[in-house]
Design an enzyme around this catalytic site. Structure first.
Site, PDB file in Angstrom:
ATOM      1  N   ASP A   9      31.078 -18.470  27.534  1.00  0.00           N
ATOM      2  CA  ASP A   9      30.532 -17.249  28.153  1.00  0.00           C
ATOM      3  C   ASP A   9      31.581 -16.994  29.521  1.00  0.00           C
ATOM      4  OD1 ASP A   9      28.626 -15.406  29.617  1.00  0.00           O
ATOM      5  OD2 ASP A   9      28.398 -17.049  31.035  1.00  0.00           O
ATOM      6  N   ASP A 220      25.641 -20.325  30.604  1.00  0.00           N
ATOM      7  CA  ASP A 220      24.962 -20.805  32.049  1.00  0.00           C
ATOM      8  C   ASP A 220      23.674 -20.023  32.137  1.00  0.00           C
ATOM      9  OD1 ASP A 220      25.068 -18.324  34.350  1.00  0.00           O
ATOM     10  OD2 ASP A 220      26.344 -18.204  32.540  1.00  0.00           O
TER      11      ASP A 220
END
Length: 271
Positions: A9, A220
């Site tokens: 990410d 996250d």
């Protein structure tokens, strides 16, 4: 089994809180690349919004890939589209009408990274979004778009508390016909029902002839959970949400404290 692909990410994972790459992150990713390990950025951003970081990391060429728009598009880092799942003009109309009825700021991104909103009162978050993604902002109503106008995703945006109030109603209105995900405090996204980071990562792994056990995913937030569920090793950042951590096999340090470097050294650069 040896890790052959690292899916990462971007915001609050790859990037520090200052929206920068740590030197330690660049170092370990370049080491992984020298071992012929694929490093794939999996992001809600368009390609234009991560091109600078790809260059810094040394991820280049037509045999390297990026997953953009939270999985709506899989493409090479040179911009060759491998697969895409978009939304049509009718969906743009429905999402815009809902946003106007509820008084929620809303915009959409087309597959070329341009941002469109029907509101002349452009929200400040949209401006930041455009800046980070090198995107233009166009004020257009659905009626001003062509009948075949398609979008990669729609975004309800605003302060976290504002989105908290409408999130459940957005989900009940548009799920399961669409994929609805809270990708951050200020973003509630609606995408094609077949789209998420996990499905895109699965599709890319199949194209590359890789098994899930050969894939490590690092993220996250909620939109990273589908790729956590696919990957053999799922790494949640120390600064990540509790929900993301619940789906992880390992919790690394934060994005400001060498979290990426720690995870890659532990699970990939072991020799």
């Amino acid at each position: 089994m040896t890790i052959k692909l690292i899916a990462i990410d971007v915001d609050d994972t790859l990037l520090s809180s200052k929206q920068e790459l740590l030197d330690s992150t660049i170092e370990v990713i370049q080491q992984a690349l020298t071992k012929s390990i694929k490093v794939v950025l999996c992001t809600g951003r368009p390609l234009a919004g991560v091109t600078h970081f790809l260059a810094q990391l040394g991820i280049e060429g037509s045999n390297q890939y990026v997953i953009t728009f939270n999985g709506a598009v899989i493409e090479t880092v040179t911009g060759e589209v491998v697969a895409k799942h978009l939304l049509d003009n009718a969906t743009y109309r429905a999402l815009t009408a809902f946003a106007e009825k509820k008084g929620i700021p809303f915009n959409v991104l087309d597959e070329h990274s341009s941002i469109y909103t029907a509101s002349h009162d452009v929200n400040w978050i949209t401006v930041v979004q455009a800046y980070e993604n090198l995107a233009g902002i166009y004020v257009r109503t659905p009626d001003e778009q062509s009948a075949d106008f398609s979008i990669a995703k729609g975004l309800f945006i605003g302060e976290a508390e504002q989105l908290d109030l409408v999130e459940n109603e957005v989900r009940s209105t548009f799920s399961p016909d669409f994929y609805v995900v809270r990708s951050g405090r200020n973003f509630l996204e609606v995408l094609n029902q077949h789209v998420n980071k996990g499905q895109a990562l699965k599709d890319l792994a199949a194209k590359l002839g890789l098994e899930s056990a050969e894939v490590m995913a690092i993220g996250d937030e909620q939109n990273d959970i589908p790729m956590f569920d696919f990957a053999g090793i799922a790494i949640a950042m120390g600064n990540g949400s509790e929900l993301a951590k619940d789906h992880a096999t390992y919790i690394t340090s934060t994005n400001d404290a060498d979290g990426i470097a720690e995870a890659v050294r532990k699970f990939v650069l072991t020799d």
